[in-house]
Design a protein around this motif. Structure first.
Motif, mmCIF file in Angstrom:
data_model
loop_
_atom_site.group_PDB
_atom_site.id
_atom_site.type_symbol
_atom_site.label_atom_id
_atom_site.label_comp_id
_atom_site.label_asym_id
_atom_site.label_seq_id
_atom_site.Cartn_x
_atom_site.Cartn_y
_atom_site.Cartn_z
ATOM 1 N N TYR A 147 81.969 92.977 7.944
ATOM 2 C CA TYR A 147 82.636 93.360 6.598
ATOM 3 C C TYR A 147 83.257 94.147 7.104
ATOM 4 C CZ TYR A 147 83.384 94.520 1.599
ATOM 5 O OH TYR A 147 83.779 95.197 0.747
ATOM 6 N N GLY A 148 84.539 94.061 7.249
ATOM 7 C CA GLY A 148 85.349 95.323 7.310
ATOM 8 C C GLY A 148 87.267 94.797 7.742
ATOM 9 N N VAL A 149 87.766 95.864 8.622
ATOM 10 C CA VAL A 149 89.148 95.389 8.222
ATOM 11 C C VAL A 149 90.056 94.567 9.474
ATOM 12 C CG1 VAL A 149 89.637 97.536 7.011
ATOM 13 C CG2 VAL A 149 89.875 97.462 9.656
ATOM 14 N N GLY A 150 89.276 93.835 10.452
ATOM 15 C CA GLY A 150 89.437 93.190 11.219
ATOM 16 C C GLY A 150 90.258 94.018 13.008
ATOM 17 N N SER A 151 90.045 94.624 12.728
ATOM 18 C CA SER A 151 90.387 95.448 13.826
ATOM 19 C C SER A 151 89.054 95.773 15.126
ATOM 20 C CB SER A 151 90.600 96.722 13.391
ATOM 21 O OG SER A 151 91.206 97.938 14.747
ATOM 22 N N TYR A 152 88.784 94.416 15.908
ATOM 23 C CA TYR A 152 88.250 94.762 17.337
ATOM 24 C C TYR A 152 88.358 94.330 18.544
ATOM 25 C CZ TYR A 152 85.730 93.187 12.590
ATOM 26 O OH TYR A 152 85.127 92.883 11.466
ATOM 27 N N PRO A 153 88.612 95.486 19.289
ATOM 28 C CA PRO A 153 89.146 95.917 20.150
ATOM 29 C C PRO A 153 87.789 95.479 21.204
ATOM 30 C CG PRO A 153 89.240 97.918 19.404
ATOM 31 C CD PRO A 153 88.136 97.045 18.309
ATOM 32 N N GLY A 154 88.998 94.436 22.281
ATOM 33 C CA GLY A 154 87.641 93.491 23.158
ATOM 34 C C GLY A 154 87.192 92.544 22.811
ATOM 35 N N LEU A 155 87.782 92.348 21.719
ATOM 36 C CA LEU A 155 86.626 90.871 20.664
ATOM 37 C C LEU A 155 88.026 90.128 20.442
ATOM 38 C CD1 LEU A 155 83.696 93.073 19.219
ATOM 39 C CD2 LEU A 155 83.341 90.823 21.190
ATOM 40 N N SER A 156 87.494 88.875 19.401
ATOM 41 C CA SER A 156 88.221 87.625 19.231
ATOM 42 C C SER A 156 87.361 87.548 17.836
ATOM 43 C CB SER A 156 88.305 86.907 20.186
ATOM 44 O OG SER A 156 88.780 86.556 21.298
ATOM 45 N N CYS A 157 88.782 87.287 16.399
ATOM 46 C CA CYS A 157 87.219 87.608 15.643
ATOM 47 C C CYS A 157 88.682 86.324 14.890
ATOM 48 C CB CYS A 157 87.662 88.636 14.112
ATOM 49 S SG CYS A 157 89.034 89.550 14.013
ATOM 50 N N SER A 158 87.990 85.873 13.298
ATOM 51 C CA SER A 158 88.648 85.294 12.877
ATOM 52 C C SER A 158 88.331 85.365 11.261
ATOM 53 C CB SER A 158 87.631 83.304 13.041
ATOM 54 O OG SER A 158 87.826 82.698 14.405
ATOM 55 N N LEU A 159 89.399 85.497 10.362
ATOM 56 C CA LEU A 159 88.459 85.705 9.282
ATOM 57 C C LEU A 159 87.775 84.252 8.566
ATOM 58 C CD1 LEU A 159 89.347 87.337 6.545
ATOM 59 C CD2 LEU A 159 91.331 86.549 5.817
ATOM 60 N N MET A 160 86.750 85.081 8.024
ATOM 61 C CA MET A 160 86.128 83.626 7.513
ATOM 62 C C MET A 160 86.259 83.778 5.935
ATOM 63 S SD MET A 160 81.643 83.331 7.531
ATOM 64 C CE MET A 160 81.247 84.347 6.265
ATOM 65 N N MET A 161 86.406 85.019 5.351
ATOM 66 C CA MET A 161 86.887 85.050 3.811
ATOM 67 C C MET A 161 87.067 86.448 2.894
ATOM 68 S SD MET A 161 82.850 84.195 2.149
ATOM 69 C CE MET A 161 81.136 85.566 2.053
ATOM 70 N N ASP A 162 87.770 86.233 1.997
ATOM 71 C CA ASP A 162 88.573 87.468 1.374
ATOM 72 C C ASP A 162 87.428 88.227 0.718
ATOM 73 O OD1 ASP A 162 90.488 87.304 2.211
ATOM 74 O OD2 ASP A 162 91.585 85.769 0.923
ATOM 75 N N GLU A 163 87.010 89.018 0.579
ATOM 76 C CA GLU A 163 85.475 89.933 -1.125
ATOM 77 C C GLU A 163 86.386 90.657 -2.464
ATOM 78 O OE1 GLU A 163 82.808 89.779 -2.766
ATOM 79 O OE2 GLU A 163 81.798 89.824 -0.849
ATOM 80 N N ASN A 164 85.788 90.555 -3.574
ATOM 81 C CA ASN A 164 86.286 91.117 -4.163
ATOM 82 C C ASN A 164 85.042 92.179 -4.802
ATOM 83 O OD1 ASN A 164 88.664 89.708 -4.912
ATOM 84 N ND2 ASN A 164 87.448 87.618 -5.594
ATOM 85 N N LEU A 165 85.252 93.268 -5.661
ATOM 86 C CA LEU A 165 85.091 94.448 -5.916
ATOM 87 C C LEU A 165 84.585 94.237 -7.430
ATOM 88 C CD1 LEU A 165 85.586 96.979 -3.920
ATOM 89 C CD2 LEU A 165 83.300 95.510 -3.140
ATOM 90 N N PHE A 166 83.575 95.198 -7.692
ATOM 91 C CA PHE A 166 84.008 95.188 -9.653
ATOM 92 C C PHE A 166 82.009 95.606 -9.792
ATOM 93 C CE2 PHE A 166 82.141 90.844 -8.710
ATOM 94 C CZ PHE A 166 80.800 90.384 -9.405
ATOM 95 N N PRO A 167 82.572 96.566 -10.797
ATOM 96 C CA PRO A 167 81.268 97.265 -11.357
ATOM 97 C C PRO A 167 79.641 96.694 -12.077
ATOM 98 C CG PRO A 167 83.582 98.348 -12.341
ATOM 99 C CD PRO A 167 83.800 96.914 -12.212
ATOM 100 N N VAL A 168 79.217 96.821 -11.765
ATOM 101 C CA VAL A 168 77.793 96.204 -12.920
ATOM 102 C C VAL A 168 76.514 97.260 -13.018
ATOM 103 C CG1 VAL A 168 78.194 94.348 -11.071
ATOM 104 C CG2 VAL A 168 76.817 95.437 -10.338
ATOM 105 N N VAL A 169 75.960 96.338 -14.119
ATOM 106 C CA VAL A 169 75.237 96.938 -14.848
ATOM 107 C C VAL A 169 74.068 96.139 -15.690
ATOM 108 C CG1 VAL A 169 76.583 97.507 -17.322
ATOM 109 C CG2 VAL A 169 74.820 98.783 -16.487
ATOM 110 N N SER A 170 73.297 96.408 -15.568
ATOM 111 C CA SER A 170 71.850 96.002 -16.034
ATOM 112 C C SER A 170 72.583 96.215 -17.241
ATOM 113 C CB SER A 170 70.512 96.757 -16.084
ATOM 114 O OG SER A 170 69.393 96.049 -17.290
ATOM 115 N N PRO A 171 72.544 94.303 -18.669
ATOM 116 C CA PRO A 171 72.712 94.530 -19.344
ATOM 117 C C PRO A 171 71.607 95.197 -21.078
ATOM 118 C CG PRO A 171 71.542 92.266 -19.162
ATOM 119 C CD PRO A 171 71.951 94.046 -17.565
#
Length: 301
Positions: A147-171
């Motif tokens: 889970y990062g910004v996609g910078s991996y010196p010396g390695l290869s990488c492929s984007l797998m999926m995006d992520e969304n953030l939101f606040p949560v609380v117990s109802p």
């Protein structure tokens, strides 16, 4: 006589025609024209110096020499095909070492591994969960999910999926809060994942979501701190405060009503990447895992 390239090229056509007793059916099976089948058989007969078929109006029959040839060619071709199948299957047998962070392994990966096992029953994924941040310096893995910004010196990488953030609380807690106003967040404890991504400040996730949501007057340097995101979510579920959740890891809790999301989600600066050594995808097992992760990562939910 020696088996030359013309004889070898015609053997598959001969076997199909002999088995089906028809040039036209052999042509259909091999996706070529009946004329091409007839020409290959003629060439084969010319090479071996005998007639292999007796031509009739609607079918063909093997001559005595043709039957003798077929009884040798048929098991030889079957043996070759079986050998090739075993070789192909062996490419998709064995272990693949996969490394990721615990929350992602527990909440996202493990529930989906059964589908992978059905598709590739002979590939064994050795899954290793470590820390709140993935350490890629010790490269004792075939594939890592970060889970990062996609910078991996010396390695290869492929984007797998995006992520969304939101606040949560117990109802069940803070039910008297008017969540329609941004100021509500100043009245409740904020729960922090202190290491949401590499080199992040302890309140970075909250500050990122607030900035993306246009909320400028919320004090983020307060509340409770945890070194793992799943701990902060559990604290929110227990009524300790409001936590920032990652959508991919929290679908079940929202559906079952254990957590409530009072505000809109925002796309995160970090995304999930598949990380691997240069050239690793030349290994069929590793590529199978990689391609499967890309496939399910693109699916909703």
């Amino acid at each position: 006589m020696h088996i030359n390239s013309q004889i070898l090229a015609a053997m598959r056509t001969f076997e199909a025609a002999a088995r089906l007793h028809s040039f036209s059916q052999a042509a259909s099976e091999l996706s070529i024209t009946p004329g091409a089948v007839s020409q290959q058989i003629k060439n084969l007969e010319s090479q071996v110096g005998v007639m292999l078929f007796t031509r009739k109006i609607r079918q063909v029959e093997l001559t005595a020499e043709g039957l003798q040839f077929y009884e040798t060619v048929r098991p030889a071709l079957v043996s070759i095909e079986n050998c090739l199948s075993r070789i192909k299957r062996s490419d998709l047998e064995g272990n693949v070492r996969l490394r990721s962070i615990p929350s992602f392994v527990f909440k996202w990966l493990i529930p989906r591994l059964g589908a992978f096992q059905k598709r590739y029953p002979d590939i064994r994924i050795e899954t290793i969960a470590e820390g709140s941040l993935l350490d890629l310096k010790n490269r004792d893995f075939d594939i890592a999910i970060d889970y990062g910004v996609g910078s991996y010196p010396g390695l290869s990488c492929s984007l797998m999926m995006d992520e969304n953030l939101f606040p949560v609380v117990s109802p069940e807690y803070f039910s008297d809060i008017d969540w329609s106003t941004p100021e509500a967040l100043n009245r409740v404890p904020l729960l922090h994942d202190t290491a949401p991504w590499a080199d992040a400040e302890p309140d970075a996730e909250w500050r990122y979501w607030l900035n993306a949501s246009g909320m400028d007057d919320i004090e983020t340097g307060r509340g409770h701190y945890f070194n793992r995101g799943d701990m902060a979510i559990k604290a929110a579920e227990s009524g300790l405060g409001v936590a920032i959740a990652r959508e991919s890891l929290l679908t079940d809790e929202i559906i079952r009503g254990r957590l409530f999301a009072p505000y809109d989600k925002q796309k995160c600066r970090c995304r999930y990447y598949i990380v691997y050594a240069h050239g690793a995808l030349n290994n069929p097992r590793i590529k199978a895992v990689h391609d499967w992760l890309i496939e399910i990562g693109s699916q909703p939910g």
